[in-house]
Enzyme design. Structure first.
Site, PDB file in Angstrom:
ATOM      1  N   LEU D  60       0.726  -1.213   0.019  1.00 46.74           N
ATOM      2  CA  LEU D  60      -0.050  -0.072   0.184  1.00 46.74           C
ATOM      3  C   LEU D  60       0.679   1.450  -0.034  1.00 46.74           C
ATOM      4  CD1 LEU D  60      -3.173   0.266   2.300  1.00 46.74           C
ATOM      5  CD2 LEU D  60      -2.154   2.084   0.753  1.00 46.74           C
ATOM      6  N   GLU D  62       1.747   4.601  -3.014  1.00 50.06           N
ATOM      7  CA  GLU D  62       1.936   4.798  -4.224  1.00 50.06           C
ATOM      8  C   GLU D  62       3.154   5.331  -4.845  1.00 50.06           C
ATOM      9  OE1 GLU D  62      -0.400   5.681  -1.918  1.00 50.06           O
ATOM     10  OE2 GLU D  62      -2.054   4.481  -2.663  1.00 50.06           O
ATOM     11  N   GLN D  84      -5.769   3.747  -7.037  1.00 48.00           N
ATOM     12  CA  GLN D  84      -6.913   3.330  -6.711  1.00 48.00           C
ATOM     13  C   GLN D  84      -8.015   4.328  -7.059  1.00 48.00           C
ATOM     14  OE1 GLN D  84      -8.281   1.366  -2.875  1.00 48.00           O
ATOM     15  NE2 GLN D  84      -7.549  -0.156  -4.077  1.00 48.00           N
ATOM     16  N   PHE D  85      -7.812   5.598  -6.506  1.00 44.73           N
ATOM     17  CA  PHE D  85      -8.596   6.923  -6.720  1.00 44.73           C
ATOM     18  C   PHE D  85      -7.723   7.870  -6.742  1.00 44.73           C
ATOM     19  CE2 PHE D  85     -11.599   4.054  -4.604  1.00 44.73           C
ATOM     20  CZ  PHE D  85     -12.970   4.523  -4.752  1.00 44.73           C
ATOM     21  N   ASP D  86      -8.510   8.998  -7.498  1.00 45.08           N
ATOM     22  CA  ASP D  86      -7.615  10.148  -7.907  1.00 45.08           C
ATOM     23  C   ASP D  86      -6.960  10.835  -6.644  1.00 45.08           C
ATOM     24  OD1 ASP D  86     -10.045  11.076  -6.711  1.00 45.08           O
ATOM     25  OD2 ASP D  86     -10.818  10.757  -8.656  1.00 45.08           O
ATOM     26  N   PHE D  88      -5.338   9.650  -4.373  1.00 44.50           N
ATOM     27  CA  PHE D  88      -4.532   9.080  -3.828  1.00 44.50           C
ATOM     28  C   PHE D  88      -3.261   8.860  -4.637  1.00 44.50           C
ATOM     29  CE2 PHE D  88      -8.299   6.495  -1.891  1.00 44.50           C
ATOM     30  CZ  PHE D  88      -8.375   7.434  -0.860  1.00 44.50           C
ATOM     31  N   PRO D  91       0.931  10.872  -3.080  1.00 44.32           N
ATOM     32  CA  PRO D  91       2.082  10.187  -2.534  1.00 44.32           C
ATOM     33  C   PRO D  91       3.100   9.754  -3.629  1.00 44.32           C
ATOM     34  CG  PRO D  91       0.268   9.478  -1.311  1.00 44.32           C
ATOM     35  CD  PRO D  91      -0.408  10.109  -2.459  1.00 44.32           C
ATOM     36  N   HIS D 131     -12.143  10.859  -3.153  1.00 44.30           N
ATOM     37  CA  HIS D 131     -12.482   9.917  -4.050  1.00 44.30           C
ATOM     38  C   HIS D 131     -13.140  10.499  -5.356  1.00 44.30           C
ATOM     39  CE1 HIS D 131     -11.911   7.533  -0.355  1.00 44.30           C
ATOM     40  NE2 HIS D 131     -12.012   6.347  -1.290  1.00 44.30           N
TER      41      HIS D 131
HETATM   42  C1  LIG Z   1      -2.900   6.910   0.009  1.00 41.64           C
HETATM   43  C2  LIG Z   1      -4.176   5.869   0.105  1.00 41.64           C
HETATM   44  N1  LIG Z   1      -4.109   4.827  -0.913  1.00 41.64           N
HETATM   45  C3  LIG Z   1      -5.258   4.199  -1.345  1.00 41.64           C
HETATM   46  C4  LIG Z   1      -6.112   4.340  -0.425  1.00 41.64           C
HETATM   47  C5  LIG Z   1      -7.447   3.379  -0.637  1.00 41.64           C
HETATM   48  N2  LIG Z   1      -7.671   2.329   0.449  1.00 41.64           N
HETATM   49  C6  LIG Z   1      -8.401   2.753   1.624  1.00 41.64           C
HETATM   50  S1  LIG Z   1      -8.497   1.751   2.801  1.00 41.64           S
HETATM   51  C7  LIG Z   1      -7.285   0.987   2.080  1.00 41.64           C
HETATM   52  C8  LIG Z   1      -6.703  -0.388   2.930  1.00 41.64           C
HETATM   53  C9  LIG Z   1      -6.112  -0.021   4.276  1.00 41.64           C
HETATM   54  O1  LIG Z   1      -5.670  -1.131   4.849  1.00 41.64           O
HETATM   55  P1  LIG Z   1      -5.284  -1.120   6.397  1.00 41.64           P
HETATM   56  O2  LIG Z   1      -4.380   0.196   6.487  1.00 41.64           O
HETATM   57  O3  LIG Z   1      -4.766  -2.290   6.712  1.00 41.64           O
HETATM   58  O4  LIG Z   1      -6.345  -0.560   7.114  1.00 41.64           O
HETATM   59  P2  LIG Z   1      -8.002  -1.430   7.317  1.00 41.64           P
HETATM   60  O5  LIG Z   1      -8.881  -0.791   6.245  1.00 41.64           O
HETATM   61  O6  LIG Z   1      -7.698  -2.707   7.360  1.00 41.64           O
HETATM   62  O7  LIG Z   1      -8.558  -0.807   8.741  1.00 41.64           O
HETATM   63  C10 LIG Z   1      -6.931   1.487   0.767  1.00 41.64           C
HETATM   64  C11 LIG Z   1      -5.940   0.667  -0.213  1.00 41.64           C
HETATM   65  C12 LIG Z   1      -6.195   5.420   0.583  1.00 41.64           C
HETATM   66  N3  LIG Z   1      -7.347   5.691   1.286  1.00 41.64           N
HETATM   67  N4  LIG Z   1      -5.194   6.113   0.580  1.00 41.64           N
END
Ligand SMILES: Cc1ncc(C[n+]2csc(CCOP(=O)(O)OP(=O)(O)O)c2C)c(N)n1
Ligand SMILES: Cc1ncc(C[n+]2csc(CCOP(=O)(O)OP(=O)(O)O)c2C)c(N)n1
Ligand SMILES: [Mg+2]
Ligand SMILES: [Mg+2]
Lengths: 328, 372, 372, 328
Positions: D60, D62, D84-86, D88, D91, D131
């Site tokens: 996770l 970017e 995944q979304f604009d 994001f 980073p 988003h």
């Molecule tokens: C910088 C960024 N990249 C991608 C996302 C999309 N996204 C939202 S929740 C998530 C997964 C998060 O996983 P975790 O840190 O384990 O937290 P959990 O949701 O399991 O509580 C992602 C990839 C985001 N919100 N922010």
């Protein structure tokens, strides 16, 4: 302390010092700003006088600088962050765009982020890559930020203090190649008539308006002097604030001169000139004798320094645009 | 301040006094000729550095980032590489560039301001210098993931397998990118070696601004080995890098090497280290000079004689001449080159800008030749 | 896959079967009333979550991020905090919000799309939800550095000292920002607790996509302690968090807590976990339910009786009604509010945009009331 | 395979599949793109068919995605990254602006980075913060990148393949609220007449030109239909490429209609409309009957979704601008 000849860099030092004396919540953060006093010596002596708690040499991470500054601001501090060079602001871009710019609105006004991000910007100092960028348009396109650029020591002294006093986040651009230029600075004279978000007519003229900011103001003033000898009267504006833009001042000038050239170092495409051209054309459609012309960097990466003189707008290119405008 | 290099964790094979010492895990097995070769490398890259520093003082270079003091870290690691190992340097790896066959003249272009890097990264398996701190570490990991996909990981030996080597400084370890690189490398077991030259300073900031604990321990938190080597010991650096490369190439994943060394000079020629560090520290490190210790060893063991050193001195002078003459000869680029290679495929608006600018420049030609 | 929580490194005080166990380093000393209080918290936040999930299904919320399965991690840590401790949550800390006195209704605004967070962060010492993964960890460190400067670190106890608590998930540990936060906290010995809820998944990606080794070990590479606690054990989570907070407040620096737990539901209501994980895994974790084990314990030890559970059920129903009614009552904001609080100080161009838009909307008013 | 009714999302899946079949160096990287097939299911089934080495579920991070993609490209791969979304993408901004955009020039053409960065963008789906952003101007201001936006399934299918085939880095914007819109897609019919960097006249008209891209094309087409009933003939352009802008097509249209409105979701200030307005005014100064007008998002953070309809340009706001232009 009254009139003294001061460089732009030193004027910012003095402005920071005054802001720190006025408010103990003002803290400085950045790489090499403490003992070294910053690579441009802008924070010279401040750690010695205000201590390591208020002048913080940070780990080498720009996202860290902005992110922790936000946290400190939430605790009531007023951090002034130094980004060592323009090209190194991008690791912090996410914190600036998604957090710094939006948190006040996100919190419905509960949280304030009175943070200043100082960025020495622009080229012309013979540096290597990433040390000569003009990234201001990225920030001016971002709602929630204020973006300003100083062009001379007197403004620098006052504007940095106004930026620190602002309850909004301010991206504060410093024209690095003008750091060593001097002017009489009489600190007892009080701040300039213009507020932080206002432009200034720095030279009156009748035939055409040329608008610039930061390092290009001097270039445009020189162009105006040269043009005067040829009988062309150029009005020069120092925009000072890039977000918000003080369009009242710009429009008033263009209504008088009917012509406008905007000059900046940043690439032309989607640079500040684009926005100004669009707005002026809308506000002054029937007043314009020529389209707004833009003089800027080319849409290329900033070139090796041996050819930066050709990349950067200079007196000739400004006058060329002036001539083209007048020829309409 | 600086941790004593005598501490047990530090891998050392050649002491500052030029004595060989044993290490349970690392050893080298060099012929006399190879040992002289290493000395030659060290001496010549120091000479390159000195010449470039002088050229900067004379206004021929805009700036120079000296490797003074870090020669052994760079030669030891650079010489440990095989033909397929691919380097991602910072702006200070002139010694590694030397090992990869880059003409030192090509390094000067960046600092002179005539280009952004004058060599073909693929030809030398040596990527361009990266100035944004830490960015290249991710490139190294991605390259390593490419090597995996190309079947270049396994037990084919250095001729058939390869690894990426990311160089970075102690300061760089605070960048998000570098830590993300650790994560990616670990998760994908990418064949990459993280070679950190801990020269104790990031411009004016001492190591303690970046970490509370020895840097090599950072790796343990990401699940791969970290090792601290005496970066002023070319033999130890060679051995440690060779082992890490072998490990990477055979598919066992990344290693973090902390080459414990010292930046003897200023950060760059624009810097003034007297503002932030004391002379005594520099003096102490002088006693650990990477070249002197190998010289003592070669002389004491009779592996090189006076003639040989003199011949090297002569070679060094020739090299210096080559650099000096080449630098002075280096033409400024044509302004029009700034439009080159922005895109691979044709790009109409930029082509238009280029054309207009050419016409604009031409308009001066009648009166002046300055833009020709 | 998921490491067995029986492993020795896991701090546990209450087993899945509801038996108390001893731990050499951690203990709690709760009165019966306090124990019932914790159970009440767990049950009520689960109810809030269930109600919000239902409201989403009925179209009243755009999306909901469920905390199902993570109640103990959140209540245990949330209840360990003192009045000056300041929380920086992700988007899933509804249980922590509850502990900090945020009306659950205020949480719904974000998910309903009427605001970005409906509470005053200062009032509750609970920052707004942060959606950009990891960004808030740096805010927490900065806040903690503020606490240091305010003289709120030392031996004054929880009333006079404070710490920041950064919540984040297992996935977040791969973000540069989070690792930079570790560095800053360590270098400045900032009073911050890094509370990672390892719920085994980052949307569809299992833990192994973010790390090769147990997450709590990450901290060791940065020079501060990491501890893995059974995140489904409210007592252990409390004890471990309390110790970390005490450590932070007294000036001994950060602690990384890995609360080992499980995301029982979908990532959000938009997600379909059947595409990427097997039912057996979820079933296995059901046996470790955080609420059931405390219920068993309370019943078996006679610390709560049937009447008490029934009264709680009634309270839970009332709370659900409050949420449901409050949600349905929640008015849409006026479109003009989008111009509010973009800046603190007056901003002329935006004021103009606002005015023009108001005039534009007004131009419809004669024919329609929809924008009123 | 010939004519079939296909959603825009599915058309991209098909385009990616075709690109992957054609060239084994094409790899996909992103969060949740493997087993899950992406949060919008755009990569659905591709990991199953091409394996985990070519469809990589990434950590996770970017910046990590972009940075490693650059490294893979240097090794000869052609990574297609999904953000995944604009909101994001920020980073990764440093890697995009300082590395992706500049490395080809930095290396004097030695290194190529044929990387595609897919970004679902724009609002209108009732999502939470970050988003629904429209960050295209940041990239269009950055020399060295190509920036495109598709607006319909047929283009989506071909443009993604052209983007993958491009030897330059391409920021590929996908109009997320149009993912589920359908069209007949006849893959055997061959790509459209326009190259990847060309705009298209999607509806001819005589009275005024309206230029848009991505999700706003449909809004403008609907506006044109509505206006036609009132007797106003709107020419609608789908810009398709935002960098480079195909100004030939725009200027040719404006020379016919003498009026232009540019529509996008991104904030007006320094949005694409600014650049187009500036250029069109310069190219068509004597042809314009009215200033170029811009319809865009307000200069505020993207609002809570319950009021996003008011934030986003809609048919009424487009027609309002058309009326204002015609009233000049
Ligand atoms: C910088 C960024 N990249 C991608 C996302 C999309 N996204 C939202 S929740 C998530 C997964 C998060 O996983 P975790 O840190 O384990 O937290 P959990 O949701 O399991 O509580 C992602 C990839 C985001 N919100 N922010
Ligand atoms: C992202 C970024 N921030 C700041 C800088 C400015 N800068 C150049 S070198 C340097 C210090 C680097 O220290 P270290 O990583 O230890 O490498 P060393 O120079 O000691 O070899 C800094 C801050 C930069 N190049 N990039
Ligand atoms: Mg260093
Ligand atoms: Mg998780």
């Amino acid at each position: 302390m009254s009139g003294q000849t001061t460089t732009l860099a030193k004027a910012i030092t003095m402005g920071l010092r005054a802001a720190m004396e006025r408010d103990s919540k003002v803290v400085l953060m950045g790489e090499d700003i403490g003992k070294l006093g910053g690579v441009f010596r802008v924070t010279d002596g401040l750690q010695k006088d205000f201590g390591e708690d208020r002048v913080i040499d940070t780990p080498l991470s720009e996202s860290g600088i902005l992110g922790t500054a936000i946290g400190m601001a939430l605790r009531g501090y007023r951090p002034v962050c130094e980004i060592q060079f323009d090209g190194f602001v991008f690791p912090a871009f996410d914190q600036i765009v998604c957090q710094l710019a939006k948190m006040h609105a996100r919190s419905k006004g509960h949280s304030r982020l009175p943070i200043v991000v100082r960025i020495p910007f622009g080229g012309g100092i013979g540096a290597v890559e990433h040390h000569s960028e003009s990234p201001e348009a990225y920030f001016a396109h971002t709602a929630g930020l204020r973006v300003v650029a100083c062009s001379n020591p007197v403004d620098a002294y006052w504007m940095i203090q106004q930026a620190v006093a602002s309850d909004d986040p301010v991206i504060f651009f410093e024209p690095k190649r003008r750091y060593w230029e001097k002017a009489e600075l009489d600190t007892s004279a009080g701040p300039p008539a213009e507020a932080l978000d206002q432009a200034r007519v720095v030279r009156e003229g009748a035939d055409i308006t040329v608008a610039a900011y930061g390092p290009m103001v001097k270039v445009c003033m020189d162009a105006a002097s040269a043009a005067a000898e040829d009988g062309t009267s150029i009005e020069v504006l120092d925009l000072r604030s890039l977000s918000p833009l003080d369009m009242d001042t710009v429009v008033a000038s263009v209504r008088r001169t009917h012509r406008l050239v905007v000059v900046h170092e940043a690439p032309v495409t989607l640079g500040m000139g684009a926005e100004i051209a669009a707005q002026v054309t809308e506000s002054c459609f029937h007043h314009l004798e020529a389209p707004v012309l833009r003089v800027g960097g080319f849409d290329t990466p900033y070139p090796p320094s041996r050819i930066e003189e050709e990349y950067l707008p200079d007196l000739d290119r400004v006058l060329d645009a002036v001539d083209r405008s007048l020829a309409y | 301040m600086a941790l004593a290099p005598e501490e047990p964790e530090l891998v050392q094979l050649l002491t500052p006094e030029g004595e060989l010492v044993e290490h349970p895990d690392y050893r080298v097995d060099f012929s006399d000729e190879e040992l002289r070769g290493l000395y030659r490398d060290l001496a010549l890259v120091r000479r390159i550095d000195a010449e470039a520093t002088a050229l900067q003082r004379q206004g021929e270079l805009g700036i120079w980032a000296s490797l003074l003091g870090q020669e052994a870290a760079q030669i030891g690691s650079g010489r440990a590489m095989g033909p397929n190992d691919h380097v991602f340097p910072t702006y200070r790896e002139h010694g590694v560039a030397w090992c990869r066959g880059v003409d030192p003249l090509n390094l000067l272009g960046l600092f002179r301001g005539v280009d952004m890097g004058g060599w073909d990264p693929e030809e030398h398996h040596f990527h361009l210098y990266t100035i944004v701190i830490g960015a290249q570490t991710l490139h190294a990991v991605g390259y390593a993931m490419g090597l995996q996909r190309d079947g270049m990981v396994g037990d084919g030996g250095p001729e058939l397998t390869g690894a990426a080597v990311a160089y970075f400084g102690d300061g760089a370890t605070s960048q998000g990118d570098v830590n993300e690189a650790f994560i990616w490398a670990s998760v994908f077991q990418a064949p990459v070696v993280f070679f950190c030259q801990n020269n104790q300073w990031a411009i004016s900031e001492p190591l303690e601004r970046q970490t509370r604990i020895p840097l090599y321990q950072r790796a343990s938190g990401f699940g791969f080995p970290g090792v601290r080597v005496d970066g002023n010991d070319v033999l130890a650096t060679y051995a440690v890098t060779q082992a890490a490369l072998a490990r990477a190439r055979e598919g066992s994943g990344p290693t973090f090497i902390e080459a414990y060394t010292y930046r003897m000079g200023a950060h760059t020629t624009s810097d003034d280290p007297t503002r932030y560090r004391i002379a005594a520290e520099v003096e102490a490190w002088k006693l650990k000079d990477p070249i002197e210790r190998l010289r003592s060893f070669l002389i004491r063991t009779g592996k090189a004689d006076q003639d040989w050193f003199e011949a090297l001195e002569e070679e060094s002078n020739q090299l210096a001449k080559h650099i000096r003459a080449g630098c002075l000869d280096m033409p400024d680029p044509s302004p029009m080159t700034m439009f080159d290679h922005v895109y691979v495929d044709p790009h109409k608006p930029l082509a238009n800008q280029r054309e207009q600018f050419a016409a604009y420049l031409a308009s001066f030609e009648s009166t002046s030749e300055e833009h020709s």
